[in-house]
Design an enzyme around this catalytic site. Structure first.
Site, short mmCIF file in Angstrom:
data_model
loop_
_atom_site.label_atom_id
_atom_site.label_comp_id
_atom_site.label_asym_id
_atom_site.label_seq_id
_atom_site.Cartn_x
_atom_site.Cartn_y
_atom_site.Cartn_z
N GLU A 37 -23.06 -57.08 -50.05
CA GLU A 37 -21.60 -57.03 -50.06
C GLU A 37 -21.18 -57.61 -51.41
OE1 GLU A 37 -19.49 -59.72 -47.48
OE2 GLU A 37 -17.60 -58.64 -47.76
N ARG A 263 -34.89 -64.99 -43.41
CA ARG A 263 -34.38 -65.20 -44.76
C ARG A 263 -35.12 -66.34 -45.43
NH1 ARG A 263 -28.59 -65.69 -43.74
NH2 ARG A 263 -28.52 -65.50 -45.99
N LYS A 273 -24.34 -68.84 -49.42
CA LYS A 273 -23.28 -68.41 -50.33
C LYS A 273 -22.12 -69.40 -50.31
CE LYS A 273 -23.12 -63.69 -50.81
NZ LYS A 273 -22.74 -62.32 -50.39
#
Length: 563
Positions: A37, A263, A273
């Site tokens: 994204e 992850r 993030k």
RNA sequence: UGGGGCGUCGUCAAGCGGUAAGACACAGGAUUUUGGUUCCUGCACUCGGAGGUUCGAAUCCUCCCGCCCCAGCCA
């Protein structure tokens, strides 16, 4: 000469693909995708996904697409789509002509939504966001049906068309899939698939005022592109039911398989993030490309080579269990790569003046030194030697402990590629006691560093000639956090409390050998005995060079000293 | 006390019924004009725990324990 990539170890995704190929599940090459994204910068965790998706495709003769998952105009920006492309390219991957955007599919997605309505599998819900949450139920209690759940198909079609036309303000209606409000998996309790957002999109501008949600967009985008294996992280596992539901309900060309993996987490770092943004916005670091950040742009500026990152991603493996990889492994991969390619050079970071008493005043001799002793092909340069030199302050001790075998009063050491020198006496400031300079004698017979009489010295020091050295700023970087797990203090301490005050140590009085005068921006060097450094791509100037320490050399002495 | 996952060396991680790969880290030693590199050596009789099936289990079954994810009109 460059470090060879590690031979791939088995992992469960690779095994699935091997099985699928053997079973001839697809009549065409496999296809994966990296679907970021564009709402932030990429970090080392994304590198794992990029290497996985592009790597697997390449390994099995398939291709990997780059697709921007741009369905939320209020968070996404063109700046990010550009930085992401730069980062993926820098890592060494090529999507060729396959650069896609979910927003390219908005028309087809809309048509699919209409089909769902026509099938009676979607409805316009006019509950407020708050009410939708209330109606959803909880983890242990089932939800209840929205009062709008049984609107007629025609009414839904009309309402949805008017949503698209901009007849309604944000938040007044959403389109929901009609699945099961009592489903044990919360994702399946009539998920929202379209919402109204009167916002300008970075690619489609004001064409749309309704935007599809991730769960509706992602699976269909995968199907449209013909993805065979849709690889994502573990937190999407609950969403897989919905991924499959949408593709089963709609007529699509193919039904990709979603596969989840764990992850990446790294010690002494923070990879979320949200937390990275906080570090940038609150100025704990200088920006996304601060060399202490685990962002791709940060580690690039720090001097980590892309080959090292790729090798690291191969070595950490791929599995389904939550794990935290030791930063030491990343650093090992960086050293391993740089050890092969970085020219050796001499730089004194904390200079201490050395006067060679028996060296003729004004004399200069140029001594040849190879750029890489193990690789003569890298050539050599000449080092000026003169009466006044600088050596590293850490390389001298007036009263040395047992295991210290560098320079000390009365002791002889070798200056690399130059001469043996012996320390005669120390000159100190009478008031402060600070060492001002060392007086030494040299042995002309040891030119080049070898003693004709075969006598040995315990240490070899790096040095520069005072009159020939060039000044530079060198930035010493250390772990950004003092704890391996800044993220998870058991008492709930905020991660910012663990920021390492010594994560950046700027040294402004460094002296480099003259050959470094024309070091190219971003180029890598090993400062002998100290570590790997690179020319900073942002702040370095020809007249005022700035070097970043990429990573230290392993340091046996530091271990001894710390005991 | 809903559902879905996961538990193999300090850290990653192979292994998929035949008797615990590899890497990093760590500890010794050799070589060395970088206390670097390179090279040897050591490092899980045991796979979260307890039962069971089997000639044989980390791998199959049962129960238990622990950790992670899900209640955005984020992705």
């Amino acid at each position: 000469m460059s470090s060879t990539d590690q031979s791939p170890t088995s992992n469960f995704i690779r095994n699935i693909i091997i099985d699928d190929i053997q079973a001839q599940k697809y009549k065409r090459p496999i296809m994966t995708r990296f679907p970021p994204e564009p709402n932030g910068y990429l970090h080392i965790g994304h590198a794992k996904s990029i290497c996985l998706n592009f790597g697997l495709a390449a390994e099995f003769g398939g291709v990997c697409n780059l697709r921007f998952d741009d369905t939320n105009p209020s968070k996404e920006e063109i700046e990010y789509v550009e930085s992401i492309q730069e980062d993926v390219r820098w890592l060494g991957f090529d999507w060729e002509s396959r650069l896609y955007y979910a927003s390219d599919y908005f028309n087809r997605l809309y048509d699919h939504a209409v089909q769902l309505i026509q099938k009676g599998k979607a409805y316009v819900c006019s509950l407020s966001a708050d009410d939708i949450r209330q109606y959803r139920g909880t983890l242990t209690e089932p939800g209840k049906d929205s009062p709008y759940r049984n609107r007629l198909v025609e009414e839904n079609l009309d309402l949805f068309a008017r949503m698209r036309n901009g007849d309604f303000p944000d938040g007044t209606h959403v389109l929901r899939a009609k699945i099961d409000m009592a489903a044990p998996n919360l994702v399946m309790r009539d998920p929202t698939i379209y919402r109204i957002r009167h916002a300008s999109h970075h690619r489609t501008g004001d064409t749309w005022c309704i935007y599809p949600m991730y769960d509706f967009t992602h699976c269909l985008s995968d199907a449209i592109e013909g993805i065979t294996h849709s690889i994502c992280t573990l937190e999407f596992e609950n969403n897989r039911s919905l991924y499959d539901w949408v593709l089963d309900e709609l007529e699509v060309a193919c039904h990709p398989q979603q596969i989840e993996f764990a992850r990446l987490n790294l010690t002494y770092a923070v990879l979320s993030k949200r937390k990275m943004i906080e570090l940038v916005e609150k100025k704990y670091v200088s920006g996304w490309n601060d060399p202490r950040m685990p962002s791709i742009s940060g580690i690039r500026r720090r001097g980590y080579p892309p080959e090292a990152i790729r090798n690291f991603c191969e070595r950490i493996g791929v599995a389904r269990r939550d794990s935290t990889v030791d930063m030491a492994l990343l650093e090992h991969c960086v050293r391993e790569n740089l050890n092969d390619r970085a020219p050796r050079v001499m730089a004194v970071l904390n200079p201490i003046r050395v006067v060679i008493d028996n060296y003729p005043e004004g004399q200069v001799e140029w001594l040849e030194a190879p750029y890489h002793p193990e690789n003569p092909q890298m050539g050599s340069r000449n080092l000026p030697f003169s009466k006044t030199l600088f050596i590293e302050a850490d390389d001298f001790m007036e009263d040395p402990p047992k295991k210290f075998y560098r320079l000390a009063p009365g002791r002889e050491v070798r200056l690399r590629y130059a001469f043996f020198i012996k320390c005669a006496y120390v000159v100190k400031d009478e008031i402060t006691g600070k060492i001002l300079e060392l007086h030494c004698t040299y042995d002309p017979e040891t030119r080049g560093g070898g003693a004709p009489d075969g006598r040995k010295v315990k240490a070899t020091l790096h040095w520069v000639s005072a009159d020939h050295a060039i000044g530079a700023e060198v930035r010493l970087y250390n772990h950004l956090f003092t704890r391996p797990d800044p993220d998870s203090a058991k008492d709930g301490t905020d991660f910012k409390e663990f920021i390492n005050p010594d994560s950046l140590i700027p040294l402004t009085d460094c002296r480099l050998e003259p050959a470094l005068a024309d070091a190219a921006s971003g180029s890598h060097y090993q400062f002998e005995r100290l570590g790997y450094f690179c020319v900073d791509t942002v702040d370095s100037r020809q007249t005022a060079p700035v070097f970043n320490r990429t990573v230290t050399l392993k340091d046996e002495w530091a271990k001894i000293r710390n005991k």
